[in-house]
Scaffold this active site. Structure first.
Site, mmCIF file in Angstrom:
data_model
loop_
_atom_site.group_PDB
_atom_site.id
_atom_site.type_symbol
_atom_site.label_atom_id
_atom_site.label_comp_id
_atom_site.label_asym_id
_atom_site.label_seq_id
_atom_site.Cartn_x
_atom_site.Cartn_y
_atom_site.Cartn_z
ATOM 1 N N HIS A 86 62.468 23.900 -28.527
ATOM 2 C CA HIS A 86 61.491 24.286 -29.557
ATOM 3 C C HIS A 86 60.175 23.517 -29.413
ATOM 4 O O HIS A 86 59.123 24.111 -29.223
ATOM 5 C CB HIS A 86 62.123 24.046 -30.937
ATOM 6 C CG HIS A 86 61.273 24.430 -32.101
ATOM 7 N ND1 HIS A 86 61.816 24.849 -33.308
ATOM 8 C CD2 HIS A 86 59.932 24.432 -32.291
ATOM 9 C CE1 HIS A 86 60.839 25.112 -34.160
ATOM 10 N NE2 HIS A 86 59.683 24.856 -33.565
ATOM 11 N N HIS A 129 54.489 23.103 -29.711
ATOM 12 C CA HIS A 129 55.488 23.782 -28.895
ATOM 13 C C HIS A 129 55.257 23.454 -27.421
ATOM 14 O O HIS A 129 55.443 24.304 -26.551
ATOM 15 C CB HIS A 129 55.423 25.290 -29.121
ATOM 16 C CG HIS A 129 55.916 25.733 -30.455
ATOM 17 N ND1 HIS A 129 55.963 27.057 -30.836
ATOM 18 C CD2 HIS A 129 56.399 25.031 -31.521
ATOM 19 C CE1 HIS A 129 56.448 27.157 -32.066
ATOM 20 N NE2 HIS A 129 56.710 25.940 -32.506
ATOM 21 N N CYS A 169 56.432 24.951 -41.638
ATOM 22 C CA CYS A 169 56.598 23.525 -41.322
ATOM 23 C C CYS A 169 56.443 22.633 -42.549
ATOM 24 O O CYS A 169 56.680 21.418 -42.459
ATOM 25 C CB CYS A 169 55.561 23.087 -40.282
ATOM 26 S SG CYS A 169 55.547 24.017 -38.757
ATOM 27 N N HIS A 194 52.817 19.314 -35.274
ATOM 28 C CA HIS A 194 53.968 20.001 -34.668
ATOM 29 C C HIS A 194 53.467 20.856 -33.519
ATOM 30 O O HIS A 194 52.595 21.708 -33.705
ATOM 31 C CB HIS A 194 54.667 20.877 -35.704
ATOM 32 C CG HIS A 194 55.740 21.746 -35.131
ATOM 33 N ND1 HIS A 194 56.669 21.290 -34.218
ATOM 34 C CD2 HIS A 194 56.031 23.068 -35.330
ATOM 35 C CE1 HIS A 194 57.486 22.267 -33.897
ATOM 36 N NE2 HIS A 194 57.116 23.361 -34.552
ATOM 37 N N GLU A 240 53.058 2.723 -18.051
ATOM 38 C CA GLU A 240 51.932 2.143 -18.782
ATOM 39 C C GLU A 240 51.640 2.864 -20.093
ATOM 40 O O GLU A 240 51.326 2.237 -21.107
ATOM 41 C CB GLU A 240 50.689 2.143 -17.888
ATOM 42 C CG GLU A 240 49.457 1.499 -18.493
ATOM 43 C CD GLU A 240 49.567 -0.016 -18.654
ATOM 44 O OE1 GLU A 240 48.711 -0.591 -19.347
ATOM 45 O OE2 GLU A 240 50.510 -0.619 -18.087
#
EC number: 4.2.1.109
Length: 240
Positions: free
Chosen positions: A202, A119, A100, A117, A146
């Site tokens: 993903h 999943h 990443c 990140h 809200e």
């Protein structure tokens, strides 16, 4: 171990009694995200920028077992590509850098202090629903909920309101994580006010000015994605 490798390792960069130190925060966050079902099977990642240093969770380590000594540290700024040019000032010798990394760097280049990140299954499901309803070019949109108030309007623009429409761009997945970088940056340019990009089938990348903002924005988005899936089951439109 050679003296050169010992010097390169710079363990002092990840040793601190301060619970707010990035090397302590990243394992704590990863454990939370694991317990929430966001980062199973070593997937996902987290990175924090503090001054001239970037702290990054490694690849392939079970998130609930991560420790400060597992953390990579990069000098910032640093090139995204090629990987060999990245300025690591601490590399755990038995671990691989996160795939990443270039995507995190793209967020930091836009002023982020933390990038997450996940999943999340809810994130994945909404990408599939959007694709089915709007086609591959569609983005996720929701209004009159809200929890939208937990998401910023854009840099320096305050927070979204109840009647605003939240829009999150969606990019196609690739075989290798690093190959998402170009699409992520294009989505950032096309949606300059966004703090998140969904990746079809993903997960999602979420960033914020600091750790607290990135975390709470990620929580708010996951709530909205789950709600959107349930709304879809009931035939309730996402945008009123």
């Amino acid at each position: 171990m050679s003296q050169g490798l010992q010097q390169q390792n710079n363990d002092h960069l990840v040793q601190s009694d301060d619970p707010e130190h990035p090397a302590n925060l990243i394992p704590e966050l990863c454990r939370k995200f694991y317990n929430w079902g966001w980062v199973t099977g070593t997937g996902g990642g987290t990175s924090i920028r503090r001054g001239e240093h970037i702290f990054i969770a490694p690849s392939g380590v079970q998130k609930e077992l991560m420790q400060p000594h597992n953390i990579f540290v990069l000098q910032y700024p640093t090139p995204k590509y090629p990987p060999s040019e990245r300025k690591y000032i601490r590399k755990p010798l038995d671990l691989k850098p996160s795939a990443c990394t270039p995507l995190f760097l793209a967020a930091f280049e836009r002023g982020a202090g933390c990038c997450i990140h996940t999943h999340s299954q809810w994130a994945v499901l909404v990408t599939l629903l959007v694709e089915r309803e709007k086609g591959p070019e569609g983005c996720f949109e929701i209004s009159n909920i809200e929890q939208i108030k937990g998401i910023p309007k854009g840099p320096g623009k305050g927070m979204l309101g109840y009647f605003d429409t939240l829009r999150i761009p969606i990019i196609d997945n690739t075989a290798f994580e690093e190959d998402l970088t170009g699409s992520l940056e294009k989505a950032m340019d096309a949606y300059p006010d966004t703090y998140a990009v969904l990746v079809r089938r993903h997960g999602i990348y979420v960033w914020g000015d600091n750790v607290a903002k990135a975390k709470t924005q990620c929580e708010s988005l996951d709530y909205l994605f789950q709600l959107a899936v349930e709304m879809h089951k009931l035939g309730i439109p996402w945008v009123k």
